[in-house]
Design a protein around this motif. Sequence first.
Motif, mmCIF file in Angstrom:
data_model
loop_
_atom_site.group_PDB
_atom_site.id
_atom_site.type_symbol
_atom_site.label_atom_id
_atom_site.label_comp_id
_atom_site.label_asym_id
_atom_site.label_seq_id
_atom_site.Cartn_x
_atom_site.Cartn_y
_atom_site.Cartn_z
ATOM 1 N N ALA A 343 -12.284 -3.430 25.065
ATOM 2 C CA ALA A 343 -11.151 -4.286 24.706
ATOM 3 C C ALA A 343 -11.615 -5.663 24.235
ATOM 4 O O ALA A 343 -10.978 -6.280 23.368
ATOM 5 N N ALA A 344 -12.734 -6.145 24.777
ATOM 6 C CA ALA A 344 -13.242 -7.467 24.432
ATOM 7 C C ALA A 344 -14.037 -7.474 23.133
ATOM 8 O O ALA A 344 -14.403 -8.541 22.631
ATOM 9 N N LYS A 347 -20.186 -4.727 21.471
ATOM 10 C CA LYS A 347 -20.748 -3.626 20.673
ATOM 11 C C LYS A 347 -21.159 -2.484 21.602
ATOM 12 O O LYS A 347 -21.877 -2.702 22.581
ATOM 13 N N ILE A 348 -20.694 -1.285 21.283
ATOM 14 C CA ILE A 348 -20.916 -0.105 22.125
ATOM 15 C C ILE A 348 -21.701 0.937 21.347
ATOM 16 O O ILE A 348 -21.346 1.295 20.226
ATOM 17 N N ALA A 349 -22.766 1.445 21.960
ATOM 18 C CA ALA A 349 -23.509 2.580 21.398
ATOM 19 C C ALA A 349 -23.530 3.704 22.420
ATOM 20 O O ALA A 349 -23.537 3.467 23.634
ATOM 21 N N TYR A 350 -23.568 4.912 21.931
ATOM 22 C CA TYR A 350 -23.458 6.100 22.771
ATOM 23 C C TYR A 350 -24.768 6.376 23.503
ATOM 24 O O TYR A 350 -25.836 6.420 22.889
ATOM 25 N N GLY A 351 -24.681 6.565 24.798
ATOM 26 C CA GLY A 351 -25.855 6.909 25.593
ATOM 27 C C GLY A 351 -25.434 7.586 26.868
ATOM 28 O O GLY A 351 -24.500 7.133 27.543
ATOM 29 N N MET A 369 -15.271 8.611 26.536
ATOM 30 C CA MET A 369 -15.186 7.364 25.776
ATOM 31 C C MET A 369 -13.739 7.082 25.382
ATOM 32 O O MET A 369 -13.284 5.932 25.411
ATOM 33 N N VAL A 370 -13.008 8.135 25.040
ATOM 34 C CA VAL A 370 -11.597 7.989 24.682
ATOM 35 C C VAL A 370 -10.765 7.705 25.928
ATOM 36 O O VAL A 370 -9.872 6.844 25.922
ATOM 37 N N ARG A 371 -11.056 8.415 27.006
ATOM 38 C CA ARG A 371 -10.317 8.217 28.253
ATOM 39 C C ARG A 371 -10.414 6.772 28.737
ATOM 40 O O ARG A 371 -9.481 6.241 29.345
ATOM 41 N N TYR A 372 -11.540 6.135 28.436
ATOM 42 C CA TYR A 372 -11.749 4.780 28.935
ATOM 43 C C TYR A 372 -11.742 3.728 27.827
ATOM 44 O O TYR A 372 -12.472 2.750 27.881
ATOM 45 N N GLY A 373 -10.870 3.928 26.823
ATOM 46 C CA GLY A 373 -10.529 2.820 25.962
ATOM 47 C C GLY A 373 -10.810 2.939 24.479
ATOM 48 O O GLY A 373 -10.323 2.115 23.700
ATOM 49 N N MET A 374 -11.580 3.916 24.046
ATOM 50 C CA MET A 374 -11.891 4.038 22.621
ATOM 51 C C MET A 374 -10.940 5.008 21.930
ATOM 52 O O MET A 374 -10.362 5.897 22.567
ATOM 53 N N ALA A 379 -15.269 6.499 19.210
ATOM 54 C CA ALA A 379 -16.234 7.250 20.003
ATOM 55 C C ALA A 379 -17.279 7.899 19.101
ATOM 56 O O ALA A 379 -18.488 7.844 19.385
ATOM 57 N N ILE A 380 -16.817 8.507 18.001
ATOM 58 C CA ILE A 380 -17.740 9.120 17.052
ATOM 59 C C ILE A 380 -18.629 8.065 16.407
ATOM 60 O O ILE A 380 -19.841 8.265 16.232
#
Length: 445
Positions: A343-344, A347-351, A369-374, A379-380
């Motif tokens: 929300a802030a 920068k998010i990367a998948y790991g 990732m979707v369940r928790y805000g994306m 997410a992709i």
Amino acid sequence: MLKLGPGLAALALAAGGALHGGAAQSGPAASAVVAIRAGRLVDVDKGEVRRDQVVLVRGDRIEAVQPGSAKLPAGARTIDLSGYTVLPGLIDCHTHLVDDIQSADVLLPLERSEAQQVFTGVRHAKATLLAGFTSVRDVGTYRAFVDVALRDAINQGTVVGPRMKVAGAYITVSTGGGEVVGAAPDVTLPAAFRFGVANSADQVRERVRALLNGGADFIKVIATGAVLTRGTQPGVSEFTEAEIRAAVEQAAEYGTFVAAHAHGAEGIKRAVKAGVRSIEHGSLIDDEGIGLMREHGTWLVADIYNGDYIDSVGREQHWPADILRKNTETTETQRAGFRKAVAAGVKIAYGTDSGVYPHGMNAMQLPYMVRYGMTPMQAIQSATISAAELMQWKDSVGSISPGKYADIIAVEGDALADLKRFMKVGFVMKGGTVYLSENSSSRRQ
């Protein structure tokens, strides 16, 4: 066994790569064009899905993306993925390919020879690639440089696996989160298992140089205690800001970066202020830490799925009570922090921390990732173009764009409607070579 649809063995050679990921072919075969017909094509740069597109592949690179109605080059061989969603190969920025599944037995690495560990990594690399993850950032191993050997074997075409950036070993304090613990006090561990131990800024610099000179691509610093290392506490800082900065500055001289394992709020803030490129886990992050990460442009790589795996499998297998307790104390807190960070605008990367759970299940985290805000697209993107940017590989991978490697996967149907579909990819191409094809067809135009 690699699964290839009709004619795809020949297609792999025509696309310019050996079937098992070897060197590109020379002569006419290397110049042949492969046309991939995509029912849905995910443009991660623009954040949109386009219908009826064709991706042209020549050798190991993407040559063009064009509408399905456009004329194909003479002699092009087509792969029909019109019933699929086609995407760039996925990227996992937090894996441990050369170590076996972590469990209650923290001395397990000592029960395997280096040769056994290498072959374990070979198995995990193949499972990861066939799951649709064509690139990974491998963030540390207990026995130094086994990950370097695996990366090099993949690059040489000796074994099948994803593109890798590797850490070589952990930079950790004595008895810290990156140590093999549990041995009797009078037992001396082999030097390869303590290669990254450092207890001062000068020692940190020396170990960073040794790792990078030994073939590591980047540095992994264990900034706080760990959930799965007995005797350490996730909230406790294990390096000072000055010691972490020493690693960052030394790595920068080599043109590379530092990733920081950091659960605790104070450890996260120390690492961000010291200039690390990414925070791994971020379980106990607070609002101040989120603000600092946004201000500094620090990436968050949060493994928000595997707490569920640890809780269920760990209880079933009777893992030590302190490990299960630490997992319980961090799992939901981590997810709440992740939601706030999204929300802030952090920068998010998948790991995923694959290695805590079986390799090849890397896509399990996408729905989380979707369940928790994306959004599904975010997410992709976190597992494609954003991950490529974190790894400093944005010019080569992460999107289906001309000039980049032909790292392409496909999922049947409308994959973004339900990200659980990514647990079963139907097509995997890495560098123009087809490694997996189910129910797709190919023909010469």
